[in-house]
Write an enzyme that holds these catalytic residues in place. Structure first.
Site, mmCIF file in Angstrom:
data_model
loop_
_atom_site.group_PDB
_atom_site.id
_atom_site.type_symbol
_atom_site.label_atom_id
_atom_site.label_comp_id
_atom_site.label_asym_id
_atom_site.label_seq_id
_atom_site.Cartn_x
_atom_site.Cartn_y
_atom_site.Cartn_z
ATOM 1 C CB SER A 6 -4.853 6.172 -2.194
ATOM 2 O OG SER A 6 -4.041 5.018 -2.369
ATOM 3 C CE1 TYR B 293 -7.868 4.977 -6.071
ATOM 4 C CE2 TYR B 293 -5.613 4.376 -5.524
ATOM 5 C CZ TYR B 293 -6.915 4.639 -5.132
ATOM 6 O OH TYR B 293 -7.271 4.556 -3.808
#
Length: 249
Positions: free
Chosen positions: A142, A153
């Site tokens: 990501s 995350y």
């Protein structure tokens, strides 16, 4: 068809994973899609197979890839076949109660399990079956790994980069490539799950150089390239597909 090419895609029921499964199917692969929600997974496999005009070429295997005991389902589905590409797409942004250290620990463990351990366990389970030479391993990261902003995350996705470099070194002598695809803002996925506002959408679009959001099919196209013979000399790389919102380094 003898020795038909085989792809294994985790998180394959919706969004980017489903687009990857369909794209690789268009390139002639049989595909095993993995996910935790059996109903969505079955529907996706049936739809993609029908779209390809090859019913049955996409097989759904429900499994929680954070549980080592469930990896046997995937290995059984592969059988004695050779795996040409593993696409580790399972994972996502998790929220939790961070008001206590216990809550922080639980959120970080869950984020690492969901985004890192799933990729490690699936790749290790299928490592003996990878095509030699010519196998491919792709990890979906990501933009958050490169610019931060996602807490655990971001950290979990960044961990995939370091592991990819290690794995590329290990598998390179066998002519198996390992690469990371790092998407930016992509619509038509479940990633934001009702959390996106019109203002948030516009802010993310404005952060790109091309002034638009990405599509799951564009992430799939990057993976189709990495799966192709044309990418046989590409390994240990992080390929950003983000509209220029973060430059490569």
């Amino acid at each position: 068809m003898p020795d038909r090419r085989l792809a294994v895609v985790s998180g394959g029921a919706t969004g980017i994973g489903a687009a990857v499964a369909e794209g690789l199917g268009e390139d002639g692969y049989d595909v095993i899609v993995i996910g935790r929600r059996a109903d969505l997974l079955d529907k996706a496999a049936a739809r993609i197979g029908a779209d390809l005009g090859r019913p049955g070429s996409v097989e759904a295997v429900p499994a929680d890839l954070t549980d080592p005991a469930q990896l046997g389902r995937v290995v059984d589905a592969v059988g004695g076949r050779t795996v040409d590409i593993v696409v580790n797409n399972a994972g996502g942004y998790l929220s939790g109660d961070s008001s206590s250290l216990d809550g922080v620990a639980a959120l970080w463990r869950a984020s690492l399990d969901s985004n890192v351990l799933t990729a490690v366990l699936l790749t290790e389970a299928l490592r003996p079956a990878l095509r030699r030479p010519g196998g491919r391993v792709v990890l979906i990261s990501s933009i958050a790994a490169q610019r931060g902003g996602g807490g655990p995350y971001s950290a979990a996705k960044a961990a995939l980069h370091g592991w990819a470099y290690h794995l590329a070194q290990e598998l390179g002598p066998e002519e198996i490539t390992v690469n990371v695809v790092s998407p930016g803002y992509v619509v038509d996925t479940e990633f934001f799950a009702g959390r996106m506002t019109p203002e948030g959408h516009q802010r993310r679009v404005d952060a790109t150089l091309v002034k638009r959001a990405g599509q799951p099919s564009e992430i799939a196209s990057a993976i189709r390239y990495l799966a192709s013979p044309a990418a046989g000399y590409v390994t240990g790389q992080v390929l950003g597909v983000n509209g220029g919102s973060v430059f490569g380094r």
